[in-house]
Design a protein around this motif. Structure first.
Motif, PDB file in Angstrom:
ATOM      1  N   ARG A 111     -22.202 -17.958 -34.684  1.00  9.08           N
ATOM      2  CA  ARG A 111     -21.782 -16.750 -33.973  1.00  9.08           C
ATOM      3  C   ARG A 111     -20.786 -15.944 -34.783  1.00  9.08           C
ATOM      4  O   ARG A 111     -19.981 -16.496 -35.530  1.00  9.08           O
ATOM      5  N   TYR A 124      -9.921 -13.529 -32.793  1.00  8.98           N
ATOM      6  CA  TYR A 124     -10.816 -12.800 -33.697  1.00  8.98           C
ATOM      7  C   TYR A 124     -11.799 -11.898 -32.954  1.00  8.98           C
ATOM      8  O   TYR A 124     -12.549 -11.166 -33.591  1.00  8.98           O
ATOM      9  N   ASP A 125     -11.837 -11.995 -31.628  1.00 11.02           N
ATOM     10  CA  ASP A 125     -12.838 -11.265 -30.856  1.00 11.02           C
ATOM     11  C   ASP A 125     -12.330  -9.874 -30.487  1.00 11.02           C
ATOM     12  O   ASP A 125     -11.115  -9.638 -30.430  1.00 11.02           O
ATOM     13  N   TYR A 139     -17.657 -13.009 -34.507  1.00  9.22           N
ATOM     14  CA  TYR A 139     -16.631 -12.476 -33.616  1.00  9.22           C
ATOM     15  C   TYR A 139     -16.008 -11.242 -34.266  1.00  9.22           C
ATOM     16  O   TYR A 139     -15.837 -11.192 -35.485  1.00  9.22           O
ATOM     17  N   ASP A 177     -15.242 -20.552 -28.232  1.00  5.71           N
ATOM     18  CA  ASP A 177     -14.853 -19.165 -28.009  1.00  5.71           C
ATOM     19  C   ASP A 177     -13.351 -19.048 -27.731  1.00  5.71           C
ATOM     20  O   ASP A 177     -12.706 -18.089 -28.170  1.00  5.71           O
ATOM     21  N   PRO A 221     -22.727 -18.417 -25.558  1.00  7.14           N
ATOM     22  CA  PRO A 221     -21.303 -18.677 -25.773  1.00  7.14           C
ATOM     23  C   PRO A 221     -20.909 -20.097 -25.362  1.00  7.14           C
ATOM     24  O   PRO A 221     -21.444 -20.633 -24.402  1.00  7.14           O
ATOM     25  N   GLY A 272     -12.680  -9.767 -37.844  1.00 10.66           N
ATOM     26  CA  GLY A 272     -13.249 -10.886 -37.124  1.00 10.66           C
ATOM     27  C   GLY A 272     -13.460 -12.157 -37.915  1.00 10.66           C
ATOM     28  O   GLY A 272     -12.755 -12.454 -38.880  1.00 10.66           O
TER      29      GLY A 272
END
Length: 361
Positions: free
Chosen positions: A65, A44-45, A67, A38, A33, A50
């Motif tokens: 990544r 969106y997490d 999310y 982030d 991360p 997402g």
């Protein structure tokens, strides 16, 4: 481009899709991360529709990544292999298909569109493929011609039928810019007429398979399946409701492609060399074809918005908001795919890109 600088995304992704360990001192690779990215993607997490984020530098995936959720109902997470509806990010592939056929000598960019689609009315006599590619045709918007209240999905061929009955244009072809989904639906039909294949098959055989984009598809319900599919959602009465399709979602040429971060990394790599389009043809996509009055879009090429050293395009349709942002002189690309109605991810892409651009100056 010097061979040592040629993007290597295809190599790293085919070898397992892991983040590269090697990096330069000028642009250190970030391994998720990453607190900065982030934080930008926090909304969106979790247990919500997402997003998938990819940053490529020198072709290396320095950030990659997912999310949140690709499928809210069963809590399927977003991954770099999740396939999102690209919406208007699809237009660069439609343009590339036309450029491939021009490279083959099958058509020319200055062909009248009625050479390939003779059922169009006489008002389209002066419209060329170049006008369609650059949104300067003046053709009416097919969305405005659809029957009010209609819920049936239209396809590219239906767009042609809607335009056949409109013997007028909004302005003289080539005289100004007006973003046109109609034009790109017609371009998909031209690809089919000129190649002797349907549009989806041409894309698969001439672009997706040669580049190793195994999960990418011009999706036709009942004809193909979208693997690792992310479904689109909208907020309704305080919860997320699946809103994956609208009456225009089956039109392929203007927005019907599904793809993932990993496949789009392969696409990005092909935009740096001659593996797909030879340099003179590839460069035409990124050469200003017309001016626009849109924010951050002083010029439009063929399927690409052009702003100084940036090449980008967004894609918005019900349940999806996406963007691809490239700085080819810096060998930097940011891609954000989301499966919700908003917000637009272009501002996020700019902020993420700036983290690298600050170190490359």
């Amino acid at each position: 481009m010097h061979p040592a600088r040629r993007p290597r995304a295809w190599f790293h992704l085919l070898c397992g899709g892991l983040l590269a360990a090697a990096h330069t001192a000028a642009a250190p690779a970030l391994t998720p991360p990453d607190p900065g990215i982030d934080a930008l993607m926090a909304r969106y997490d979790g247990q919500v529709p997402g997003a998938a984020v990819l940053v490529l530098h020198d072709g290396v995936p320095v950030f990659r990544r997912g999310y949140g959720l690709a499928v809210v109902e069963d809590a399927t997470p977003v991954t770099p292999r999740s396939n999102f509806r690209l919406a208007s990010v699809s237009k660069q592939f439609t343009a590339a298909a036309i450029l491939l056929l021009a490279q083959d000598g099958t058509l020319t960019l200055d062909d009248p569109v009625r050479r390939w689609l003779p059922s169009l009315p006489a008002a389209a006599d002066a419209v060329t493929l170049r006008h369609l590619l650059s949104h300067t045709s003046g053709l009416l918007d097919y969305e405005d011609l659809m029957p009010s209240g209609s819920t049936a999905q239209v396809h590219d061929a239906d767009v042609l039928r809607l335009l056949e009955g409109q013997n007028r244009t909004l302005f003289a072809p080539g005289s100004t810019y007006r973003y046109s989904n109609s034009g790109y639906a017609l371009l998909a039909l031209v690809v089919g007429r000129a190649s002797g294949q349907d549009f989806a098959t041409f894309l698969r055989q001439r672009i997706f398979l040669p580049l190793g984009m195994a999960g990418t598809v011009a999706h036709q319900d009942g004809v193909d399946a979208v693997t690792d599919r992310a479904y689109g959602y909208s907020p309704v009465d305080g919860h997320w409701q699946r809103t994956d399709q609208s009456p225009t979602s089956a039109v392929l040429g203007d927005g019907g492609l599904y793809s993932s971060l990993d496949d789009l990394a392969r696409w990005d790599a092909a935009l740096y060399d001659d593996r797909l389009l030879q340099t003179p043809w590839r460069q035409q996509a990124f050469t200003p074809a017309t001016r626009t009055d849109e924010p951050d879009v002083p010029f439009y090429g063929f399927g690409w918005r052009l702003n100084g050293g940036a090449q980008w395009h967004s894609g918005e349709s019900i349940g999806f908001r996406n963007v691809i942002l490239r700085y080819p002189e810096r060998h930097l690309t940011v891609i954000i795919l989301t499966n919700r109605d908003g917000p637009e991810p272009y501002p996020l892409a700019l902020k993420i890109a700036q983290r690298w651009l600050d170190t490359l100056q």
